[in-house]
Design a protein around this motif. Sequence first.
Motif, PDB file in Angstrom:
ATOM      1  N   LEU B 128       0.683  -1.018   0.148  1.00  0.00           N
ATOM      2  CA  LEU B 128       0.081   0.224   0.115  1.00  0.00           C
ATOM      3  C   LEU B 128       0.786   0.971  -0.003  1.00  0.00           C
ATOM      4  CD1 LEU B 128      -2.903   1.023   0.204  1.00  0.00           C
ATOM      5  CD2 LEU B 128      -2.371   1.565   2.494  1.00  0.00           C
ATOM      6  N   ILE B 129       0.054   2.477  -0.998  1.00  0.00           N
ATOM      7  CA  ILE B 129       0.984   3.638  -0.839  1.00  0.00           C
ATOM      8  C   ILE B 129      -0.091   4.414  -0.113  1.00  0.00           C
ATOM      9  CG2 ILE B 129       1.988   5.228  -2.443  1.00  0.00           C
ATOM     10  CD1 ILE B 129       3.112   3.206  -4.333  1.00  0.00           C
ATOM     11  N   GLU B 130       0.690   5.005   0.724  1.00  0.00           N
ATOM     12  CA  GLU B 130      -0.120   6.820   0.961  1.00  0.00           C
ATOM     13  C   GLU B 130       0.494   7.328   0.408  1.00  0.00           C
ATOM     14  OE1 GLU B 130      -1.536   5.366   5.322  1.00  0.00           O
ATOM     15  OE2 GLU B 130      -0.049   3.906   4.944  1.00  0.00           O
ATOM     16  N   PHE B 131      -0.716   8.535  -0.117  1.00  0.00           N
ATOM     17  CA  PHE B 131      -0.033  10.165  -0.281  1.00  0.00           C
ATOM     18  C   PHE B 131      -0.548  10.431   1.142  1.00  0.00           C
ATOM     19  CE2 PHE B 131      -0.470   8.098  -4.258  1.00  0.00           C
ATOM     20  CZ  PHE B 131       1.063   7.991  -4.881  1.00  0.00           C
ATOM     21  N   ARG B 136       5.452  13.876   0.001  1.00  0.00           N
ATOM     22  CA  ARG B 136       5.471  12.700   1.398  1.00  0.00           C
ATOM     23  C   ARG B 136       4.362  11.734   0.529  1.00  0.00           C
ATOM     24  NH1 ARG B 136       3.553  14.382   6.728  1.00  0.00           N
ATOM     25  NH2 ARG B 136       4.257  12.351   7.392  1.00  0.00           N
ATOM     26  N   THR B 137       5.582  10.916   0.950  1.00  0.00           N
ATOM     27  CA  THR B 137       4.583   9.176   0.764  1.00  0.00           C
ATOM     28  C   THR B 137       5.074   8.190   1.565  1.00  0.00           C
ATOM     29  OG1 THR B 137       5.300   9.749  -1.939  1.00  0.00           O
ATOM     30  CG2 THR B 137       4.459   7.869  -1.817  1.00  0.00           C
ATOM     31  N   GLU B 162       9.067   5.844   4.681  1.00  0.00           N
ATOM     32  CA  GLU B 162       8.224   6.853   4.455  1.00  0.00           C
ATOM     33  C   GLU B 162       9.461   8.130   3.274  1.00  0.00           C
ATOM     34  OE1 GLU B 162       5.781   8.558   7.736  1.00  0.00           O
ATOM     35  OE2 GLU B 162       6.685  10.505   6.892  1.00  0.00           O
ATOM     36  N   LEU B 163       8.982   7.978   2.747  1.00  0.00           N
ATOM     37  CA  LEU B 163      10.287   9.518   1.521  1.00  0.00           C
ATOM     38  C   LEU B 163       9.783  11.199   2.342  1.00  0.00           C
ATOM     39  CD1 LEU B 163      10.663   7.554  -1.568  1.00  0.00           C
ATOM     40  CD2 LEU B 163      11.354   7.297   0.475  1.00  0.00           C
ATOM     41  N   ASP B 164      10.114  11.325   2.516  1.00  0.00           N
ATOM     42  CA  ASP B 164      10.137  13.429   2.508  1.00  0.00           C
ATOM     43  C   ASP B 164      11.116  14.042   1.145  1.00  0.00           C
ATOM     44  OD1 ASP B 164       9.246  16.219   2.472  1.00  0.00           O
ATOM     45  OD2 ASP B 164       9.180  15.680   5.159  1.00  0.00           O
ATOM     46  N   GLU B 165      10.465  14.104   0.188  1.00  0.00           N
ATOM     47  CA  GLU B 165      11.080  14.957  -0.601  1.00  0.00           C
ATOM     48  C   GLU B 165      12.122  16.100  -0.606  1.00  0.00           C
ATOM     49  OE1 GLU B 165      11.177  13.595  -5.116  1.00  0.00           O
ATOM     50  OE2 GLU B 165       9.316  12.410  -4.820  1.00  0.00           O
ATOM     51  N   GLU B 166      11.043  16.752   0.008  1.00  0.00           N
ATOM     52  CA  GLU B 166      11.021  18.414   0.591  1.00  0.00           C
ATOM     53  C   GLU B 166      12.231  18.631   1.561  1.00  0.00           C
ATOM     54  OE1 GLU B 166       7.779  21.760   1.110  1.00  0.00           O
ATOM     55  OE2 GLU B 166       8.889  20.326  -0.326  1.00  0.00           O
ATOM     56  N   GLU B 167      12.511  17.340   2.565  1.00  0.00           N
ATOM     57  CA  GLU B 167      13.078  17.462   3.456  1.00  0.00           C
ATOM     58  C   GLU B 167      14.469  15.994   2.444  1.00  0.00           C
ATOM     59  OE1 GLU B 167      13.306  17.692   6.754  1.00  0.00           O
ATOM     60  OE2 GLU B 167      12.453  19.353   6.142  1.00  0.00           O
ATOM     61  N   GLY B 172      12.516   4.890   7.517  1.00  0.00           N
ATOM     62  CA  GLY B 172      12.136   3.143   7.511  1.00  0.00           C
ATOM     63  C   GLY B 172      11.895   2.646   8.981  1.00  0.00           C
ATOM     64  N   ARG B 173      10.921   1.128   9.046  1.00  0.00           N
ATOM     65  CA  ARG B 173      11.206   0.546  10.367  1.00  0.00           C
ATOM     66  C   ARG B 173      10.942  -0.930   9.766  1.00  0.00           C
ATOM     67  NH1 ARG B 173      10.186   3.207  14.549  1.00  0.00           N
ATOM     68  NH2 ARG B 173       9.206   6.005  14.278  1.00  0.00           N
ATOM     69  N   SER B 174      11.332  -1.397  10.792  1.00  0.00           N
ATOM     70  CA  SER B 174      11.569  -3.152  10.471  1.00  0.00           C
ATOM     71  C   SER B 174      12.365  -3.594   8.938  1.00  0.00           C
ATOM     72  CB  SER B 174      10.147  -3.297  10.255  1.00  0.00           C
ATOM     73  OG  SER B 174       9.971  -3.125  12.090  1.00  0.00           O
TER      74      SER B 174
END
Lengths: 145, 739
Positions: B128-131, B136-137, B162-167, B172-174
């Motif tokens: 699943l991808i959440e925008f 941020r994705t 989680e990718l934050d392109e602004e930052e 990531g976890r596990s």
Amino acid sequence: CGFRLRRSAALPFRTLYTGFAPTSAIGAEFRRLVRVAEDTELVDDPKKAEARLEVLREQREREVVAFSTTGRPREYQLRLRFGFRVVDAQSRELLPPTELVLSRDITSTDIEVVAKQQEEELLFRDMQSDLVQQLLRRLAAIPRP
Amino acid sequence: LAQASAPDAGTQPLRLRFESRLGERKAAGGDALPVYGSGERLTGRTGRDSTLEGEAELRRAGTVLRADRITYYEADEEVFAVGNVRVNRDGNVFAGPQLRLRLDTSEGSFSSPGYYFPQYRGRGRAALIEFLGPSRTRFREASYTTCEPDDPDWILQARTLELDEEEGMGTGRSASLSFMGLKILALPAFAFPLGDERKSGFLPPTLAINSRTGLDVVVPYYWNIAPNRDFTLYPRLSTRRGAQFGGEFRYLEPRFSGQIDFEVNPSDLVTGESRHYYGLQHAFNGYAGWSGGWLVRGVSDDNYFIDYSRSILTAADRVLPQRFYASRVVGRDWSLLLDVQKWQPILDARPGPYERVPQMQLRQVKRDVAGFDIDTTLDATLFASPTPTGPQGWRMFGNTQVSWPIVRPGWSIVPKVSLHATAYQLDRNAGFETTLTRVVPTFSVDAGLVFERETRFFGRDTIQTLEPRLFYARTPYRDQSTFPVFDSATTDFSFAQLFSENTFVGHDRIADVNQLTAAAVSRMVEPSTGAERMRFAVGQRIYFSDQRVTLPGLPPVTDGKSDILLAAGGKFGQGMSFDTGLQYSLESSRIPRFSAVWRWLPREGQVLNVGTRYRREEIGQFDTSWRWPLSKRWMSMGRLNYSFLDSGRDPVSGIPNQRGIVESVLGLEYDACCWISRFVIQRYTTGVDTSTTAFFFQLELKGLGRIGSDPFDILRRNIPGFRVPDVTPGPTSRYFGYE
């Protein structure tokens, strides 16, 4: 055998602005040589100049080039790196970014550091005047507009 | 052409205007942006929703959406897409069966998609991808690799990513990392930078095997405190030395900048003692007219660098500076320098150089005063002896040089007179007179001519110059044998020295000279560019009287003529260049010094250096270094430095010279498209019959950072002319990823 005394390098611009740092020793020597030997006038306002010499890099480097058999530095190479380009009043490039690199070798031992600092200064001065000569030749070779 | 921006559109009739820059992000985020759609069938209710079916496509600045069926709810700008859904957001592509997305806030979710980020060449799949907004994705049960999609060589799997392109940041976890089907790393949580931006977080660990430290692991942590301040902590664990902490703090302010480095090992497992290194560097500018700074380095003990070094350069440090300095302009054109210079000498460099505590210097450089150049220096320095019995005290000198340079394009002549007045006031005279004074005048003339001719050289039009130069210098003899030596030494016999009045550097000895230097330079200049292709130089000095002023332990010069200096250097085609120098003694028909270096740079990233340097009884070595591809995937790099000198002694330690390899480095690099591995093995001399051997390993998973130490910083010194390839991606194109 065909040699004749060098005539003025005749820089291909009437007015030139030079972007050296105020403390640059290369800049001082360059300005002096242009003032006494060339017809080109050096101007302080870049807007009034037919051409601008932009200094991209003026850097001194020092690298160990020889170690003693016990791994002590014994010989260094001093390098003077000078990057520049020339643009006209409309910022069109007359000479693309060019780099001149000069080097001199100097021997030194650990306990001579203080004395050798002064010799390094002497070698850098020697490179500076050589570099100014090379820089003038590069500028003189720019085709007239 | 672009549409006028939204505020204009509200108040004025809609019109088109010229837009010089097309920015993908320019329009993003704004509201009231138009949405364009196309498809085979359109159904819907006015003002509520519309549904596109068959080859459906929806566009809004920065986003392109394609699917079998797309429903668009106007009220909250929400899109619902099913069947072969493909989204392109600023070039990043997501594809899967079903998507829900709010166009205004860029929030939504995508079930079981695949994705591709062309900017990082990264791809993967997720449950699943959440925008979570425009940049941020969040991915659930995600995988990521930069390898080709089928059977990737390495793959990163994470429960959430989680990718934050602004930052510019990924977290990531596990997570687990597999390489060649082998799980090599499992992390409960991790963070990594996207691209090369400075972000806080752990940096790739360093792995090495070193004969001094054993198995050695460093896991650096980078703390990006502020845009102008950062701190890197280097916790280091080695099997032979135990736990060490290192740190590097850097700061940059408008009026000052600097760096603080430290390394501490509270208890070295071998010596049982606490060992440390520190380095402080600071420079300031513009405090009530003052600028200056300090440079202070120190170690806990003599062997610190030998035990903890990573290369021959750090192992070779012997005299560590402790310097504080400040300078300012005084009056109209005087500059004042205050300087305190002390040293920590270690091992064979003891007792070390004299200390200046302090030095005060006033200088004035006047150019072109009615055609004259006037340089004046006034200096007062308190010298402290490095030994408990050596002479020490104040030395004051004043030096004025007046020259009258006449410079024309074809010739120049520079007469110069100078006066050097010196006074010593010793507070520990150690057998010297307590008060000593000396006044020495010097006269010199430097004259040169420049001839030119047009010729052909290796089949090319060339301007050849011939530049003869004469230099005469005269300094009368003053007995200085009763003067102490604080900061003076003999200069190397070089072209620069041939044209200087004093054969010593420093101010304790002013050589008596009556000598003429004759030298000539010839250059080959390319007429179209003014570039110097080739240069030859020759020079010799004639002594009209024997030089009687000497430094202690050195014999006076009694030859009528000096050795001859010869030099040649230049560039051939195909990136080849050479540089040679030779000193020849007419008296003994011997060569006291020579050097020859040849370099070949056939193309970017490929270099071969071969050279030799010799100085009788002191240096004699053969040196080669290279970076050369062996095949499409293998690259080799290295350096070999062999000393062939077996006579003479080291001038500092008195250790006899021995034949042997001083330094050898061999590196191999294997580039497999989505990862690179590098191996470096290194061995260098650290003293008499002692050396350090080190093995470094690095695995770089492209787009994920490096595991292992960066052997490049070792190779950078080792291969002159080699530059680390620039890995920073260039600015993205305006049409990057455009569909």
